[in-house]
Design a protein around this motif. Sequence first.
Motif, short mmCIF file in Angstrom:
data_model
loop_
_atom_site.label_atom_id
_atom_site.label_comp_id
_atom_site.label_asym_id
_atom_site.label_seq_id
_atom_site.Cartn_x
_atom_site.Cartn_y
_atom_site.Cartn_z
N ILE A 1 0.91 -1.34 0.17
CA ILE A 1 0.07 0.02 -0.02
C ILE A 1 0.93 1.20 0.03
O ILE A 1 1.66 1.29 0.82
N LEU A 2 0.62 1.93 -1.06
CA LEU A 2 1.51 3.23 -0.97
C LEU A 2 0.49 4.53 -0.75
O LEU A 2 -0.57 4.56 -0.95
N HIS A 3 1.16 5.51 -0.06
CA HIS A 3 0.49 6.53 0.43
C HIS A 3 1.29 7.87 -0.20
O HIS A 3 2.68 7.85 0.08
N PHE A 4 0.84 8.83 -0.61
CA PHE A 4 1.23 9.95 -1.37
C PHE A 4 0.25 11.26 -1.22
O PHE A 4 -0.68 11.21 -2.04
N GLY A 54 -1.94 12.04 0.73
CA GLY A 54 -3.57 11.93 0.85
C GLY A 54 -4.01 10.82 -0.15
O GLY A 54 -5.23 10.27 0.17
N TRP A 55 -3.21 10.35 -1.02
CA TRP A 55 -3.70 9.47 -1.79
C TRP A 55 -3.31 8.16 -1.22
O TRP A 55 -2.11 8.01 -0.56
N GLU A 56 -4.07 7.14 -1.74
CA GLU A 56 -3.52 5.67 -1.27
C GLU A 56 -3.85 4.57 -2.27
O GLU A 56 -4.97 4.61 -2.81
N TRP A 57 -2.94 3.79 -2.59
CA TRP A 57 -3.04 2.80 -3.72
C TRP A 57 -2.10 1.59 -3.37
O TRP A 57 -1.50 1.81 -2.98
N SER A 58 -2.45 0.50 -4.13
CA SER A 58 -1.74 -0.67 -3.78
C SER A 58 -1.25 -0.94 -5.28
O SER A 58 -2.03 -0.97 -6.16
N SER A 60 6.17 -0.92 -8.30
CA SER A 60 6.13 0.08 -7.55
C SER A 60 7.66 0.64 -7.65
O SER A 60 7.89 1.97 -8.02
#
Length: 132
Positions: free
Chosen positions: A81-84, A86-90, A96
């Motif tokens: 899970i990546l956070h940037f 305020g966005w979050e995606w897998s 990645s």
Amino acid sequence: MSTDPHVPAHDPGNPGSLDPAVPDPTLGAPNVDPAPAPNPPPPASAVKFTRAGALWSALIVGFLVLIVLLIFIAQNTESVILHFLGWEWSLPLGVSMLAAAVLGGLITVLAGAARIFQLRRAAKKNYKAAIR
């Protein structure tokens, strides 16, 4: 030591020895070897560097790097899970990391292109000033 009986061995005390610093009394001049012959030019059939050869080599290296990257991605398929901002995606870990490397490379290329543009503009300005 020479094993040929017709070639005298070097003897510093003997004036007729093969030492070039010792003059040969029979010739009246120092016993110095003539200058070595220059290297002959390469044969006309010698393979020369070409752009096509460089391109072929670069393609081979590029394919080897691509194979290594594919192996890396295939072995790192765990999702993270990546956070940037305020966005979050897998994404899979390998994908990645590859995306991060590609984005870093693109940023480097953009910075280099901006610097080249800046240097060309300054060189053109200096060239115009020198002509006047």
